[in-house]
Design an enzyme around this catalytic site. Sequence first.
Site, PDB file in Angstrom:
ATOM      1  N   HIS A 159      22.371  -2.290 -16.971  1.00 53.98           N
ATOM      2  CA  HIS A 159      21.929  -2.478 -17.860  1.00 53.98           C
ATOM      3  C   HIS A 159      23.690  -1.667 -19.325  1.00 53.98           C
ATOM      4  O   HIS A 159      23.407  -0.747 -19.797  1.00 53.98           O
ATOM      5  CB  HIS A 159      21.713  -1.139 -18.081  1.00 53.98           C
ATOM      6  CG  HIS A 159      20.455  -0.802 -18.868  1.00 53.98           C
ATOM      7  ND1 HIS A 159      18.963   0.227 -18.872  1.00 53.98           N
ATOM      8  CD2 HIS A 159      20.094  -0.780 -20.523  1.00 53.98           C
ATOM      9  CE1 HIS A 159      17.948   0.005 -20.081  1.00 53.98           C
ATOM     10  NE2 HIS A 159      18.913  -0.741 -20.701  1.00 53.98           N
ATOM     11  N   ASP A 182      18.530  -8.094 -16.864  1.00 48.04           N
ATOM     12  CA  ASP A 182      20.023  -6.584 -17.423  1.00 48.04           C
ATOM     13  C   ASP A 182      18.922  -5.093 -17.242  1.00 48.04           C
ATOM     14  O   ASP A 182      19.376  -4.405 -17.575  1.00 48.04           O
ATOM     15  CB  ASP A 182      20.186  -6.811 -19.115  1.00 48.04           C
ATOM     16  CG  ASP A 182      20.929  -5.551 -19.200  1.00 48.04           C
ATOM     17  OD1 ASP A 182      22.274  -5.571 -18.321  1.00 48.04           O
ATOM     18  OD2 ASP A 182      20.990  -5.389 -20.298  1.00 48.04           O
ATOM     19  N   GLU A 200      16.296   2.151 -12.057  1.00 50.98           N
ATOM     20  CA  GLU A 200      17.592   2.017 -12.687  1.00 50.98           C
ATOM     21  C   GLU A 200      18.638   3.566 -11.196  1.00 50.98           C
ATOM     22  O   GLU A 200      17.817   4.196 -11.864  1.00 50.98           O
ATOM     23  CB  GLU A 200      18.006   2.090 -13.542  1.00 50.98           C
ATOM     24  CG  GLU A 200      17.737   0.287 -14.190  1.00 50.98           C
ATOM     25  CD  GLU A 200      18.037   0.037 -15.484  1.00 50.98           C
ATOM     26  OE1 GLU A 200      18.293   0.700 -16.349  1.00 50.98           O
ATOM     27  OE2 GLU A 200      17.128  -0.587 -16.100  1.00 50.98           O
ATOM     28  N   ILE A 248      15.779  -8.520 -20.859  1.00 52.32           N
ATOM     29  CA  ILE A 248      16.704  -7.801 -21.905  1.00 52.32           C
ATOM     30  C   ILE A 248      16.434  -6.230 -22.242  1.00 52.32           C
ATOM     31  O   ILE A 248      15.952  -5.389 -22.948  1.00 52.32           O
ATOM     32  CB  ILE A 248      17.575  -8.066 -22.901  1.00 52.32           C
ATOM     33  CG1 ILE A 248      16.699  -8.759 -23.603  1.00 52.32           C
ATOM     34  CG2 ILE A 248      18.460  -9.330 -22.149  1.00 52.32           C
ATOM     35  CD1 ILE A 248      17.406  -9.359 -24.898  1.00 52.32           C
ATOM     36  N   GLY A 284      10.554  -9.116 -32.165  1.00 50.41           N
ATOM     37  CA  GLY A 284      11.317  -8.304 -33.536  1.00 50.41           C
ATOM     38  C   GLY A 284      12.558  -8.894 -34.167  1.00 50.41           C
ATOM     39  O   GLY A 284      13.406  -9.522 -33.777  1.00 50.41           O
ATOM     40  N   ARG A 285      13.282  -7.595 -33.911  1.00 57.69           N
ATOM     41  CA  ARG A 285      14.498  -7.877 -34.286  1.00 57.69           C
ATOM     42  C   ARG A 285      15.521  -9.117 -33.500  1.00 57.69           C
ATOM     43  O   ARG A 285      16.029  -9.540 -34.057  1.00 57.69           O
ATOM     44  CB  ARG A 285      14.942  -6.439 -35.008  1.00 57.69           C
ATOM     45  CG  ARG A 285      14.615  -6.228 -36.294  1.00 57.69           C
ATOM     46  CD  ARG A 285      15.840  -4.680 -36.389  1.00 57.69           C
ATOM     47  NE  ARG A 285      15.159  -3.901 -37.330  1.00 57.69           N
ATOM     48  CZ  ARG A 285      14.260  -2.572 -37.138  1.00 57.69           C
ATOM     49  NH1 ARG A 285      13.946  -2.331 -35.821  1.00 57.69           N
ATOM     50  NH2 ARG A 285      13.664  -2.187 -38.238  1.00 57.69           N
ATOM     51  N   ILE A 286      15.430  -8.301 -31.900  1.00 58.10           N
ATOM     52  CA  ILE A 286      16.372  -8.835 -30.760  1.00 58.10           C
ATOM     53  C   ILE A 286      15.380 -10.268 -30.769  1.00 58.10           C
ATOM     54  O   ILE A 286      16.489 -11.181 -30.702  1.00 58.10           O
ATOM     55  CB  ILE A 286      16.768  -8.059 -29.372  1.00 58.10           C
ATOM     56  CG1 ILE A 286      17.047  -6.603 -30.362  1.00 58.10           C
ATOM     57  CG2 ILE A 286      17.211  -8.525 -28.533  1.00 58.10           C
ATOM     58  CD1 ILE A 286      16.815  -5.534 -29.157  1.00 58.10           C
ATOM     59  N   ARG A 340      12.682  -4.109 -20.898  1.00 57.62           N
ATOM     60  CA  ARG A 340      12.592  -2.574 -20.365  1.00 57.62           C
ATOM     61  C   ARG A 340      12.265  -3.382 -18.445  1.00 57.62           C
ATOM     62  O   ARG A 340      11.311  -4.414 -18.579  1.00 57.62           O
ATOM     63  CB  ARG A 340      11.490  -1.431 -20.071  1.00 57.62           C
ATOM     64  CG  ARG A 340      12.222  -0.878 -21.544  1.00 57.62           C
ATOM     65  CD  ARG A 340      12.753   0.196 -20.488  1.00 57.62           C
ATOM     66  NE  ARG A 340      13.380   1.165 -21.849  1.00 57.62           N
ATOM     67  CZ  ARG A 340      14.433   1.475 -22.643  1.00 57.62           C
ATOM     68  NH1 ARG A 340      15.764   0.248 -22.293  1.00 57.62           N
ATOM     69  NH2 ARG A 340      14.892   1.866 -23.921  1.00 57.62           N
TER      70      ARG A 340
END
Length: 317
Positions: free
Chosen positions: A279, A256, A261, A230, A153-155, A232
């Site tokens: 994160h 990350d 967490e 990066i 997608g965008r990332i 989940r």
Amino acid sequence: MKPEVVVLSRLGPPEVMEALETSYQLHCLWEVSDRQAALKAASSARGLVTTGSLGADPALMDALPELEVISINGVGLDAVDLPAAKARGIAVGYTPGVLTEGVADMAVALILAASRKLVEGDRFVRNGTWASGEKLALGWSIRGKTVGFLGFGRIGREVLRLLAAFGVKALYHEPKALEGVSADYCNDLVTMAEKSDVMVVCCAGGEATRNLVDASVLKALGPKGLLVNIARGSVVCEPDLIATLEAGHLGAAALDVFADEPRVPQALQAMENVVLTPHIASATTETRLAMGRLVVENLAAYFSGKPLLTPAPMDGL
């Protein structure tokens, strides 16, 4: 009278909280010791501000019977029960787009940190190993390598745009092929991993992708391969990741995000070929300010009777 809004976590930079305080009567849950009592006191709240990690479950929605709108500071929607929100008629907004560049920058930083042994090299200097005459093992160059994207997608596309300077070849895996993208489609994740030197996990979280990156994928990436996550922590099966790294079936990892967490397995912390960050992919002043402003703008739109600027996708739920 100002609408009441429950805020689960302090948002930064400071001007974001200032904007919320100006327009709303806030119930700041991170400041209280008795969460249930605080929620009872906030039972007439019409708005909720949360994060992609904290989310909003049905119990929280039940505790806020007057809730009309949820504004999420983040793009992760897996921790928010969207079907429950839709059933209650609650509008949900989130912050897509504004964190794309920051997260993509972090992905590239993690790739370079792992491939060029930046964190290991830092320890090597600080603990006196270099001064003792030892040599750090060689790193490797990302130039000309093949990078596979789990999620494009965008990332993912912004990561590839940044990596173009290194002349990488790009592959991607999605449920179906995308039109107009500058990467080759792989309909099988294991096959993509086999062809990749680096695999970047940047897909959505949730049950559909839980433990999608398992031992078979990690072993296919191979003893020289690098996994970067990066997205989940839930997307990568953490026990399988630890086992493949310990067995030498996977070369390195740069993470990350984690399954539980902020608790990170000691086994990962002990490995020299693993880069760990808390994160922080979106944790720049510029990105967090843009995210916070969009949180505020979504609330403002709702309470002025306008559509949310960036509503969460809820069609088909």
